[in-house]
Design an enzyme around this catalytic site. Structure first.
Site, short mmCIF file in Angstrom:
data_model
loop_
_atom_site.label_atom_id
_atom_site.label_comp_id
_atom_site.label_asym_id
_atom_site.label_seq_id
_atom_site.Cartn_x
_atom_site.Cartn_y
_atom_site.Cartn_z
N ASP A 1 0.82 -1.22 0.00
CA ASP A 1 0.00 0.00 0.00
C ASP A 1 0.86 1.27 0.00
OD1 ASP A 1 -2.07 -1.89 0.41
OD2 ASP A 1 -1.86 -1.71 2.57
N GLU B 1 -11.22 0.77 -3.50
CA GLU B 1 -10.58 1.15 -2.24
C GLU B 1 -9.33 1.96 -2.56
OE1 GLU B 1 -9.27 -2.44 -0.24
OE2 GLU B 1 -8.67 -3.37 -2.13
#
Length: 523
Positions: A15, A187
């Site tokens: 991420d 997301e």
């Protein structure tokens, strides 16, 4: 040109949120249940990186005691504005099942190494929050919204709300500005502004083999957002032959020369498809074509090499293979699950040794004494020298290969009916605990006990020695690939660690002393 061999950040660095401040690049990555929270890596040339900070080092900033495996820190966002670094992060306290109990916070600091502020609570509507600093001075938070209602899309879209630095809270209406594409599971949002357009970069497709990054744009921050033609920006979904799999979730950065780069997560799976190294960070070049960001390669597949801007090479001192525990604080490579390493260990109690103080079981989600570092290559060897004098069977200490409290191997010394010091092996696979050795090895009279594990692709082996020279195999080879996201229940998001542990299930807190720990990558 700077040539970056991907992955740029190896072993459990997912991420990525990348930012450039002058000549310095920083990438913040998720740390999940490992404490201190958020890993920030620093580079000046995009080739050589070092871990420079883990900013969430106080329980007032991050309390993960009791969090589930793969809970804790999800998808941090690192930005710089107004002379301050801004770090947005999620503490996920429940994630499996219908509900997501998430808490989103903001901390700031004048320098990447701190001091980092106490957290400002933002919201709990969903995860992956990101802060955007508009050129008019206003600040906006985006995060995905979780919809638990039956029949609805659980990944309910991307919410937008203004953040007031003066009031230190979110203000104004909450808007759902983007519902995602047919790829689903939207997301990981980040907002950017270029040539009058707001660009919304999101992750879609889930974080495994169908993962992807998508782009949409709008003239207004409030939308509507138009999806990029020939979306997604990047994906490995249709290319099982490429080295970097699960390409997706990431962020953009503009280089000093005006070129752009994309930092994204990826996996390097074993032949059986499992990823013991977890999700890593790679870099790709970005070229703007007709107002849209495209991979410089011209396709959607991640490349093994990123050719970046012409930057002077800047190397950092390498982390030594062997830690003799002779410094006043632990090296930044060490972490513990859910608790601060200093709370369960001491470097001062016996100088030159790391003393681990026996706490809860190795399957505890609250406070256990375990200190470990990432596995960053497919073939590694870890060795330690330990002194430990167990008084009864509830006291244990040794070396671990640890993915989570549900997935690990533990080569440990305890007391048995037939020995004062008995060496045994514990295996936990998907929460099922077994003891592969029928009868423990007797180590009576050994003051120094040398323990070793070796991981080679999907195989793991264990060894012991009384003198540190001649090592003896413990049992047979085992399956190392159980230490992976894909094999976790219901799944996982981290990567394997190797390190040291100590338990005292009677609560008397007997300690074990570790003289050194040696981690080396082979081949």
């Amino acid at each position: 040109m700077s040539k970056v061999e991907n992955p740029a950040l190896r072993g459990f660095n997912p991420d990525p949120s990348i930012v450039r401040v002058g000549d310095d690049y920083y990438i913040a990555t998720s740390t999940f249940e490992w404490f201190p929270g958020v890993q920030i890596s620093h580079s000046k040339d995009l080739v050589n990186w070092r871990v420079v900070a883990r900013p969430l080092e106080r329980y007032s900033q991050l309390d993960m005691r009791g969090n589930p495996n793969s809970g804790g820190i999800w998808a941090p966002c690192l930005t710089y504005a107004d002379g301050l670094f801004h770090l947005i992060y999620t503490n996920s306290r429940r994630w499996a099942g219908a509900f997501k109990d998430v808490y989103n916070y903001l901390v700031t600091a004048p320098s990447i190494t701190g001091p980092w502020s106490e957290p400002i609570y933002l919201n709990s509507s969903g995860f992956d929050p990101s802060l955007f600093h508009d050129d008019d001075g206003r600040k906006w938070l985006v995060n995905m919204v979780w919809d638990h209602r039956p029949g609805n899309n659980a990944f309910g879209g991307i919410l937008l709300q203004e953040y007031s630095p003066k009031e230190q809270k979110l203000v104004g209406p909450v808007e759902n500005i983007f519902r995602g594409t047919a790829l689903g599971l939207v997301e990981g949002p980040h907002l950017y502004k270029r040539d009058g357009y707001y660009y919304l970069l999101t992750a879609e497709g889930g974080t495994f083999i169908t993962h992807a990054a998508t782009v949409a744009r709008s003239r207004s921050i409030h939308g509507p957002y138009e999806v990029m033609p020939n979306n997604p920006l990047i994906s490995s979904a249709s290319r099982p032959d490429v080295r970097l799999q699960s390409a997706g979730h990431g962020s953009f950065v503009e280089n000093k020369d005006g070129s752009w780069a994309f930092a994204h997560l990826c996996r390097r799976p074993l032949q059986n498809g499992r990823s013991t190294l977890g999700r890593e960070t790679a870099l790709q070049g970005i070229t703007w074509v007709e107002g849209w960001p495209r991979l410089t390669s011209g396709g959607q597949v991640p490349l093994d090499v990123y050719e970046g801007p012409n930057l002077a090479r800047h190397e950092w001192p390498k982390t030594p293979e062997r830690d003799d525990f002779d410094k006043p604080t632990l090296g930044i490579e060490w972490q513990s699950p859910r608790v601060l390493p200093a709370d369960v260990s001491s470097l001062a109690a016996r100088p030159g040794y790391l003393r681990l103080i026996g706490r809860e079981s190795i399957t505890s989600n609250f406070e256990q004494s375990l200190v470990a570092r990432r596995q960053q290559a497919k073939h590694v060897q870890a060795t330690t020298c330990m002194q430990f004098a167990p008084q009864h069977f509830q006291q244990m200490a040794g070396i671990v290969a640890f993915y989570s409290t549900d997935s690990f191997y533990y080569l440990y010394v305890s007391r048995a009916d037939h020995a004062e010091k008995a060496l045994a092996l514990m295996k936990c696979e998907r929460g099922n605990l077994t003891f592969p050795i029928e009868k423990e090895y007797v180590l009576d009279g050994a003051e120094n006990i040398f323990l070793r594990l070796e991981i080679k692709d999907d195989r793991i082996s264990f060894f012991y020695s009384r003198d540190g020279v001649t090592f003896h195999a413990v049992g047979w080879e085992h399956d190392a690939s159980i230490l992976s996201d894909e094999h976790a229940v219901p799944c996982g998001f981290t990567g394997n660690f190797v390190g040291m542990a100590c338990q005292d299930l009677a609560g008397t807190r007997l300690h074990a002393d570790f003289d050194w720990f040696d981690y080396r990558e082979i081949g």
